[in-house]
Design a protein around this motif. Structure first.
Motif, PDB file in Angstrom:
ATOM      1  N   SER A 244       0.788  -1.351   0.089  1.00 58.63           N
ATOM      2  CA  SER A 244       0.088   0.090  -0.204  1.00 58.63           C
ATOM      3  C   SER A 244       0.864   1.377   0.067  1.00 58.63           C
ATOM      4  N   THR A 245       1.921   1.319   0.965  1.00 50.68           N
ATOM      5  CA  THR A 245       2.840   2.660   1.071  1.00 50.68           C
ATOM      6  C   THR A 245       3.939   2.526   0.175  1.00 50.68           C
ATOM      7  N   GLY A 246       4.488   1.398  -0.132  1.00 45.32           N
ATOM      8  CA  GLY A 246       5.612   1.396  -0.988  1.00 45.32           C
ATOM      9  C   GLY A 246       6.824   1.413  -0.132  1.00 45.32           C
ATOM     10  N   ASP A 247       6.947   1.388   1.369  1.00 41.26           N
ATOM     11  CA  ASP A 247       7.922   1.417   2.406  1.00 41.26           C
ATOM     12  C   ASP A 247       8.511   0.260   2.247  1.00 41.26           C
ATOM     13  N   PRO A 248      10.002   0.196   2.421  1.00 44.33           N
ATOM     14  CA  PRO A 248      10.762  -0.905   2.408  1.00 44.33           C
ATOM     15  C   PRO A 248      10.412  -1.721   3.678  1.00 44.33           C
ATOM     16  N   ILE A 249      10.347  -3.154   3.973  1.00 43.96           N
ATOM     17  CA  ILE A 249      10.117  -3.944   4.798  1.00 43.96           C
ATOM     18  C   ILE A 249      11.310  -4.864   5.278  1.00 43.96           C
ATOM     19  N   PRO A 250      12.046  -4.458   6.406  1.00 43.71           N
ATOM     20  CA  PRO A 250      13.066  -5.313   6.762  1.00 43.71           C
ATOM     21  C   PRO A 250      13.062  -6.613   7.269  1.00 43.71           C
ATOM     22  N   ASP A 251      14.063  -7.354   7.676  1.00 42.03           N
ATOM     23  CA  ASP A 251      13.752  -8.691   8.310  1.00 42.03           C
ATOM     24  C   ASP A 251      12.846  -9.640   7.704  1.00 42.03           C
ATOM     25  N   GLU A 278      19.723 -21.815  -0.034  1.00 41.10           N
ATOM     26  CA  GLU A 278      20.160 -20.963   1.048  1.00 41.10           C
ATOM     27  C   GLU A 278      18.972 -19.784   1.539  1.00 41.10           C
ATOM     28  N   GLN A 279      19.186 -19.002   2.434  1.00 43.62           N
ATOM     29  CA  GLN A 279      18.080 -18.006   2.910  1.00 43.62           C
ATOM     30  C   GLN A 279      18.489 -16.700   2.879  1.00 43.62           C
ATOM     31  N   LEU A 280      17.499 -15.933   2.362  1.00 39.63           N
ATOM     32  CA  LEU A 280      17.968 -14.461   2.200  1.00 39.63           C
ATOM     33  C   LEU A 280      17.143 -13.595   3.251  1.00 39.63           C
ATOM     34  N   THR A 281      17.730 -12.624   3.810  1.00 39.15           N
ATOM     35  CA  THR A 281      16.932 -11.974   4.834  1.00 39.15           C
ATOM     36  C   THR A 281      17.331 -10.416   4.264  1.00 39.15           C
ATOM     37  N   THR A 282      16.296  -9.451   4.295  1.00 39.80           N
ATOM     38  CA  THR A 282      16.151  -8.123   3.869  1.00 39.80           C
ATOM     39  C   THR A 282      16.867  -7.204   4.985  1.00 39.80           C
ATOM     40  N   ASP A 283      17.420  -6.332   4.379  1.00 35.91           N
ATOM     41  CA  ASP A 283      18.083  -5.196   5.465  1.00 35.91           C
ATOM     42  C   ASP A 283      17.096  -4.145   5.598  1.00 35.91           C
ATOM     43  N   ALA A 284      17.805  -3.059   6.390  1.00 33.23           N
ATOM     44  CA  ALA A 284      16.585  -1.960   6.339  1.00 33.23           C
ATOM     45  C   ALA A 284      16.077  -1.212   5.412  1.00 33.23           C
ATOM     46  N   SER A 285      16.757  -1.467   4.171  1.00 34.97           N
ATOM     47  CA  SER A 285      16.097  -1.049   3.177  1.00 34.97           C
ATOM     48  C   SER A 285      15.246  -1.956   2.269  1.00 34.97           C
ATOM     49  N   GLY A 286      15.209  -3.111   2.953  1.00 38.14           N
ATOM     50  CA  GLY A 286      14.259  -3.985   2.064  1.00 38.14           C
ATOM     51  C   GLY A 286      14.932  -4.780   1.121  1.00 38.14           C
ATOM     52  N   TYR A 287      16.494  -4.720   1.146  1.00 42.38           N
ATOM     53  CA  TYR A 287      16.984  -5.376   0.047  1.00 42.38           C
ATOM     54  C   TYR A 287      17.623  -6.684   0.351  1.00 42.38           C
ATOM     55  N   ALA A 288      17.819  -7.686  -0.348  1.00 39.25           N
ATOM     56  CA  ALA A 288      18.531  -8.799  -0.244  1.00 39.25           C
ATOM     57  C   ALA A 288      19.034  -9.407  -1.474  1.00 39.25           C
ATOM     58  N   GLU A 289      20.348 -10.003  -1.275  1.00 41.45           N
ATOM     59  CA  GLU A 289      20.925 -10.543  -2.412  1.00 41.45           C
ATOM     60  C   GLU A 289      21.622 -11.740  -2.154  1.00 41.45           C
ATOM     61  N   SER A 290      21.462 -13.128  -2.964  1.00 39.67           N
ATOM     62  CA  SER A 290      21.736 -14.177  -2.733  1.00 39.67           C
ATOM     63  C   SER A 290      23.313 -14.445  -3.331  1.00 39.67           C
ATOM     64  N   SER A 291      23.846 -15.673  -2.711  1.00 38.29           N
ATOM     65  CA  SER A 291      25.311 -15.949  -3.532  1.00 38.29           C
ATOM     66  C   SER A 291      25.063 -16.256  -5.174  1.00 38.29           C
ATOM     67  N   GLN A 302       8.708 -17.840   1.459  1.00 39.46           N
ATOM     68  CA  GLN A 302       8.989 -17.056   2.413  1.00 39.46           C
ATOM     69  C   GLN A 302       8.874 -17.914   3.591  1.00 39.46           C
ATOM     70  N   SER A 303      10.067 -17.579   4.504  1.00 37.33           N
ATOM     71  CA  SER A 303      10.123 -18.395   5.634  1.00 37.33           C
ATOM     72  C   SER A 303       9.676 -17.335   7.065  1.00 37.33           C
ATOM     73  N   THR A 304      10.011 -16.220   7.019  1.00 35.59           N
ATOM     74  CA  THR A 304       9.439 -15.511   8.230  1.00 35.59           C
ATOM     75  C   THR A 304       8.735 -14.373   7.886  1.00 35.59           C
ATOM     76  N   VAL A 305       7.899 -14.232   8.634  1.00 41.18           N
ATOM     77  CA  VAL A 305       6.736 -13.047   8.286  1.00 41.18           C
ATOM     78  C   VAL A 305       6.971 -11.909   9.375  1.00 41.18           C
ATOM     79  N   PRO A 306       7.142 -10.507   9.088  1.00 48.85           N
ATOM     80  CA  PRO A 306       7.157  -9.689   9.846  1.00 48.85           C
ATOM     81  C   PRO A 306       5.919  -9.418  10.559  1.00 48.85           C
ATOM     82  N   PRO A 307       5.633  -8.798  11.825  1.00 44.92           N
ATOM     83  CA  PRO A 307       4.537  -8.398  12.588  1.00 44.92           C
ATOM     84  C   PRO A 307       3.517  -7.596  11.597  1.00 44.92           C
ATOM     85  N   PHE A 308       2.084  -7.900  11.882  1.00 44.39           N
ATOM     86  CA  PHE A 308       1.033  -7.321  11.251  1.00 44.39           C
ATOM     87  C   PHE A 308       1.088  -7.666   9.807  1.00 44.39           C
TER      88      PHE A 308
END
Length: 556
Positions: A244-251, A278-291, A302-308
């Motif tokens: 909805s907002t386009g805000d990045p989502i970490p973790d 492998e597993q990727l986890t987004t940083d504060a900017s919502g970015y993650a990159e594999s090997s 998706q393996s982990t879901v952020p709150p709400f």
């Protein structure tokens, strides 16, 4: 009998010719001497005539012992030998020092001084066998059509030849179905560089292969050049944002899963389908990159879901493609939706009629203290978000518009992945019922609604509920409670009509009947018609009696 002219046996008395027999003997001796001389000459000359298989055409060509000039490109090749080949095709260097003319022992090589290793100008030559392998596994990449060029030191691109059935020059050399090839002719000792022009699908072009040939080898034990090609790899990059907002989502974490068997051109299965890499986890900017991964199709689970937020119901398919001019991988944008529920309040009879300003109490089973009260907006909706996972929510109506009854209580569960009934978003419709009664006055004959009739509605206790004059259209009264009522026309008790109102969404219709001028006209018309019918019957009866009487009177 015919006799031969020179037949010595024709006449035994003829004298013997000794000169004829001597001539025959001398002729035979000369022939024997000439044959011996030719054999001696052949032994002295001993021209080598070894034949080798053409690795390109599968035929045979003869290695030449003379200089051949190519008039088309000015190419000159010297095929003169300085030594000899033994039975095992081992080259034996002719020793000129000391003047004794003796050769080294069979099977040994004289070490070639470094100063003669140059750009392939030497007289000694070696067969070269090239094979293309995977850099990581060492397995031969069996693919036809991998093309190479050969460079000789500072002289640049080198041209090689085959000589059967005609002399043919080559500057490019291709692998067979086995991923290998021979250079079409032996090349002199020296420094060389093999340059690849293409690569199999899923591989990067090989680096230039430099090699130095320091000894003569025949086709059966050719000098082997191994070209190692690295399988192409690239990374998977993702950016996770709020839908909805386009805000990045970490973790937010995703598993990288092989969506198919990932196989490289050497036949090696790098990852089996379904294998979690492998597993990727987004940083504060919502970015993650594999090997760096092998080329092929993968899925992000998706393996982990952020709150709400609600977990994704499906994996995201991605394909790792060969890296182009861009240094970094193109990021795949993934949008996550918050867990949410919309509750809409509508009229039970007319579902397009929404009800605003109705109040609801929202309670969270895991946290009762977090309960809240919400009202429906102008669209008759309340929007629930910021919902916790693995809990049950209860919705209870506490108020509604006038005359409406409350909806039944609602409850729904948010699971551990933030899903409601398997979806990130749910919509519920709640219904309020209002009783609707249609009351009118109708004429007795045509059952049409009539106007200017005073009607009054009373409850079972005799309390006036409503009073009005009919307008030709039945009046709808809303919000009545179920129960017994009665209706009076013009306040006359004798016109009382008892009615029973049920608890139902459908409109309940009730009517009282009155006599109108039209009714009187109909009555008069019916009366006149009846009189007419009776009159006709009487006339017919009288005519019948008169006819009978005339028939019974005798003639005079």
């Amino acid at each position: 009998m015919i006799k031969r002219k020179n037949d010595r046996n024709t006449n035994k008395n003829d004298p013997v010719d000794y000169w004829l027999s001597s001539t025959d003997v001398m002729t035979a001796l000369l022939l024997i001497i000439l044959l011996i001389m030719m054999l001696l000459m052949l032994y002295i000359v001993r021209i080598p005539e070894e034949e080798y298989t053409d690795p390109y055409n599968g035929d045979e060509y003869e290695e030449y012992d003379e200089k051949e000039d190519d008039e088309d490109n000015g190419y000159e090749q010297d095929y003169e030998y300085d030594g000899e080949y033994d039975d095992n095709y081992k080259y034996k260097e002719e020793v000129t020092g000391g003047g004794d003319g003796q050769a080294e022992e069979e099977g040994e090589y004289e070490e070639i001084p470094e100063d003669i290793i140059g750009d392939g100008d030497g007289k000694d030559k070696t067969a070269v066998f090239v094979m293309v392998v995977d850099e990581e596994t060492g397995t031969t990449i069996k693919e036809k059509g991998l093309t190479f060029e050969l460079y000789s030191g500072q002289k640049g691109l080198k041209t090689l030849y085959t000589y059967y059935p005609v002399k043919t020059g080559y500057t490019k050399y291709e692998t067979t179905l086995e991923g290998t090839f021979y250079l079409p002719e032996k090349i002199p000792l020296g420094n060389y560089e093999l340059h690849g022009l293409n690569a199999p699908k899923g591989y990067d072009n090989a680096e230039n292969i430099s090699f130095t040939i320091t000894e003569s080898l025949d086709w059966s034990e050719a000098y082997k050049v191994t070209v190692e090609m690295a399988p192409s790899k690239n990374s998977i990059a993702i950016v996770v944002k709020d839908s909805s907002t386009g805000d990045p989502i970490p973790d937010v974490s995703f598993e990288v899963v092989a969506a198919e068997n990932i196989i490289t051109a050497d036949g090696t299965v790098r990852y089996h389908q379904g294998y979690v890499i492998e597993q990727l986890t987004t940083d504060a900017s919502g970015y993650a990159e594999s090997s760096r991964l092998y080329l092929g199709k993968y899925s992000l689970r998706q393996s982990t879901v952020p709150p709400f937020y609600a977990g994704m119901t499906e994996s995201v398919g991605v394909e790792v493609e060969q890296k182009g001019s861009s240094v970094s991988a193109n990021a795949e944008t993934i949008k996550l939706q918050k867990t949410a529920a919309t509750i809409q309040l509508v009229d039970e009879l007319y579902e397009n009629l929404t009800l605003d300003s109705a109040s609801f109490q929202i309670t969270c089973a895991n946290n009762p203290a977090a309960s809240q009260t919400m009202e429906t907006d102008s669209s008759g909706e309340i929007y629930l978000t910021e919902l916790e996972k693995n809990t049950i929510y209860r919705v209870k109506q506490t108020s509604s518009q006038k005359g409406y009854g409350y909806a039944k209580d609602l409850s729904f569960k948010v699971d551990e992945r933030g899903l409601i009934n398997g979806q990130p978003y749910a919509t519920y419709s709640l219904y309020n019922r209002i009783l609707r009664v249609s009351i009118g006055a109708q004429d007795r004959f045509f059952r049409n609604q009539v106007s200017e009739v005073n009607l009054a509605l009373f409850d079972e206790k005799g309390t006036l509920v409503d009073s009005w004059n009919s307008t030709g259209v039945a009046k709808t009264i809303e919000g009545l409670a179920p129960g017994s009522y009665y209706l009076l026309t013009s306040g006359k008790e004798e016109s009382r009509v008892d009615i029973e109102i049920q608890d139902q969404a459908e409109i309940q219709e009730f009517n009282t009947f009155v006599l109108t001028n039209m009714d009187f006209a109909v009555i008069i018309a019916v009366f006149l018609f009846i009189v007419f019918v009776f009159a006709m019957i009487i006339i017919l009866i009288r005519r019948n009696l008169r006819a009978r009487k005339e028939m019974e009177t005798p003639e005079e």
